[in-house]
Design an enzyme around this catalytic site. Structure first.
Site, short mmCIF file in Angstrom:
data_model
loop_
_atom_site.label_atom_id
_atom_site.label_comp_id
_atom_site.label_asym_id
_atom_site.label_seq_id
_atom_site.Cartn_x
_atom_site.Cartn_y
_atom_site.Cartn_z
N LYS A 287 -4.26 -14.07 14.74
CA LYS A 287 -5.80 -15.14 14.61
C LYS A 287 -5.18 -16.35 13.88
CE LYS A 287 -10.35 -15.83 15.58
NZ LYS A 287 -11.78 -15.40 15.35
N HIS B 249 21.94 3.69 47.30
CA HIS B 249 21.04 3.01 47.94
C HIS B 249 19.78 3.40 48.09
CE1 HIS B 249 24.22 -0.42 48.11
NE2 HIS B 249 24.55 0.26 49.51
N PHE C 99 5.05 13.09 61.41
CA PHE C 99 5.05 13.71 63.03
C PHE C 99 5.82 12.55 63.95
CE2 PHE C 99 0.76 11.12 63.21
CZ PHE C 99 1.00 10.21 63.87
N THR D 16 1.09 -0.83 -0.18
CA THR D 16 -0.43 0.12 0.26
C THR D 16 0.55 1.35 -0.32
OG1 THR D 16 -0.30 0.12 2.88
CG2 THR D 16 -2.26 -1.11 1.60
N GLY D 17 0.50 2.39 -0.64
CA GLY D 17 1.28 3.76 -0.61
C GLY D 17 1.97 3.89 -0.38
N TYR E 243 21.58 -8.68 35.13
CA TYR E 243 21.37 -8.72 36.21
C TYR E 243 19.85 -8.09 36.85
CZ TYR E 243 25.03 -7.61 38.99
OH TYR E 243 26.40 -7.32 39.28
N LYS F 239 -8.27 1.25 3.15
CA LYS F 239 -7.42 1.09 1.84
C LYS F 239 -7.79 -0.54 2.21
CE LYS F 239 -3.40 3.31 3.87
NZ LYS F 239 -2.10 4.13 3.66
N THR F 240 -7.40 -1.16 3.37
CA THR F 240 -7.53 -2.65 3.48
C THR F 240 -8.38 -3.17 4.23
OG1 THR F 240 -6.02 -2.17 5.24
CG2 THR F 240 -4.54 -1.67 3.92
N THR G 239 4.52 2.32 1.12
CA THR G 239 5.32 0.62 1.38
C THR G 239 5.23 0.40 -0.20
OG1 THR G 239 4.34 0.79 3.61
CG2 THR G 239 5.68 -1.29 2.27
N GLU H 163 29.53 5.92 40.63
CA GLU H 163 29.55 5.13 39.18
C GLU H 163 28.52 5.42 37.70
OE1 GLU H 163 28.91 1.27 39.39
OE2 GLU H 163 29.33 1.16 41.12
#
Length: 534
Positions: A142, A286, A483, A38-39, A223, A70-71, A41, A340
């Protein structure tokens, strides 16, 4: 390129992100696939010399409404959804002249990129809500028993390699994997649109009954908090507020899980001081600030922040509210220091070599650039909820962006704080909200000199702050995030020499605390606001 007199299979390609498109399409064509497109692409494929069948030749219906339709046609979705194992399905599409489609390569209109623009209009955002793309992806996914669906350019290479190894087809396991990814892709897309429109149209309560979360993986971590845990960093789209999610890493090895968490804590604390005429520096260890200070320059702010607790500062995370210049870089890389990572609005050309070439740790130091921090509150408005995960669910709350000013302070002692003490108390208050509860902060001359964090009782946090501050506690002020249930905390601080206290108030024993302050000549103000940070 050899033409195929009778294509064996058909592939439908319609993408916004054209990275890798041509090489993938070329590989499909060489495997005997007819290319339908399409278009833009189709234009890109023709420009690369590939034969392409326009979608209108399949649907026998022109694109209309500026490409909105279009689709969305039985010739497309019949070819995608027909169950190849059911003769009645194949007979039904044959009677309508519909041919099966074996592969779909679709990625959607760039809604996330569009809404990330600060000046995006509602009309522009609406036009970038894809309709036909999600429909094709869902139909193909699907029917993954027969149809391959590819939504991510990063999958092109390995999918094509598998197809070459299997006579132009993918395995069922691959189609299942791609189908799961495809539904994740459309779910994320829809949840992003839902969140953006809900915020724009204000159609939901602050805490809606149902909401969908949408995050994309920005990086995998070596990790997690510990080496035996796996981890990755996921970020939201459409965020314009300066934050760790949209910071740019300029130098250093990959950020770890703990680096990212601490960088966030450092930057969020630093943002409290982004509007100050002076520079601010924050050192995190930390997830708790161990050093915070203001200074006339970034270098001075850094030195004063480090002086607050040089032992804890070693190996920490540094955030600054001003760009790092040559003077600041020299100070940061001085003797007996190591960080670091650093996150700042930017870095001067002279500063980067100083930071990155420091013998022993310069090559490992991570440098992150986040841009101007000023005005972040306006950018953060309406950006969503704050979450904490529990097993089996999540807790959601509105972000804690409440600002306390001098007008909110209630003097409860016989002695009122001086103007200088008021400014110091407000400085301490902005820091204590970023310390894990039970939180106590001592400051003096806009410099943190003592912190008590995460203790099971508040008086122990006071004792820790007193021990860290030492002689500097004389003439300092104290902030408490909640408090005092008993007067022992203020009395411990008073004996160390603090002169003023800021706290929410609201305890049944407030009067006992007030009496202690009056006995020591301490000025105390209540904010009426609590800032627990668990």
């Amino acid at each position: 390129m050899t033409a195929h007199s009778q294509p064996l299979r058909r592939a439908l390609l319609s993408v916004s992100d054209k990275n890798g498109l041509v090489s993938f399409a070329k590989g499909l064509y060489e495997l005997g696939y007819e290319l339908i497109s399409t278009g833009g692409t189709a234009a890109a494929l023709r420009e690369a010399g590939l034969p392409v069948t326009n979608i209108s030749e399949i649907t026998h219906f022109p694109e209309m409404l500026e490409g909105r339709i279009k689709t969305l046609h039985p010739a497309v979705h019949g070819g995608l959804l027909a169950d190849r194992a059911k003769p009645e399905h194949m007979k039904a599409i044959a009677e309508q002249g519909i041919q099966p489609i074996d592969l779909v390569c679709v990625n959607l209109y760039p809604f996330a990129a569009v809404i990330s623009k600060p000046d995006v209009s509602l009309e522009e955002a609406i036009e970038n809500i894809d309709i036909g793309g999600p429909a094709m992806i869902r139909s193909a996914a699907k029917n993954h028993a027969a149809v391959t669906v590819v939504t991510d350019p990063r999958d092109y290479t390995w999918v094509l390699e598998e197809m070459k190894a299997h006579g132009g087809e993918t395995t069922l396991a691959t189609r299942q994997k791609l189908a799961a990814r495809a539904f994740t892709h459309t779910a994320r897309y829809d949840s992003l649109i839902s969140a953006w429109l809900s915020a724009r149209f204000q159609v939901e309560e602050e805490l809606p009954e149902i909401f969908a979360l949408s995050y994309r993986q920005a990086q995998k971590c070596r990790y997690g908090e510990n080496p035996h845990q796996k981890a990755a960093f996921y970020v939201a789209d459409g965020i314009t507020e300066p934050c760790i999610a949209n910071a740019k890493q300029l130098h250093g090895k990959e950020l770890s899980f703990n680096n990212i968490y601490d960088l966030n804590a450092a930057l969020e604390t630093a943002k409290e001081f982004s509007e100050e005429p002076e520079a601010a520096a924050v050192i995190i260890k930390h997830a708790n600030p161990c050093g915070v200070a203001l200074g006339r320059t970034a270098a001075e702010a850094f030195r004063r922040a480090r002086e607050g607790d040089p032992v804890s500062a070693f190996g920490g995370i540094l955030a600054l509210t001003r760009p790092v210049d040559e003077e600041a870089a020299e100070a940061i890389t001085g003797k007996n220091t190591f960080f670091e990572a650093i996150i700042a609005p930017g870095y001067t050309p002279e500063a980067i070599p100083i930071l990155t070439e420091r013998k022993g740790w310069g090559t490992d130091l991570r440098l992150l650039e986040v841009g101007d921090l000023r005005g972040w509150r306006e950018k953060a408005a309406g950006t969503g909820l704050d979450f904490k995960r529990v097993t089996g669910g999540i807790l959601a709350q509105t972000p804690d962006h409440l600002v306390v000013s001098r007008a909110d302070l209630k003097v409860v002692t016989e002695r009122a704080p001086t103007e200088e003490e008021i400014q110091e108390l407000l400085f301490a208050w902005r820091v204590v909200r970023h310390v894990k509860s039970n939180a106590i902060v001592f400051t003096k001359d806009r410099q943190v000199i003592g912190v008590g964090a995460g203790q099971m009782n508040r008086v122990q946090s006071v004792r820790l702050a007193v021990a860290q501050a030492g002689e500097k506690a004389k003439g300092a002020v104290m902030a408490s995030d909640a408090f005092f249930p008993f007067p022992d905390g203020p009395e411990t601080a008073a004996e160390a020499g603090i002169t003023a206290i800021i706290q929410p108030g609201g305890s049944k024993k407030d009067q006992d605390t007030i009496d202690v302050c009056n006995r020591y000549g301490i000025a105390m103000v209540f904010t009426g606001i609590r800032h627990f940070l668990h």
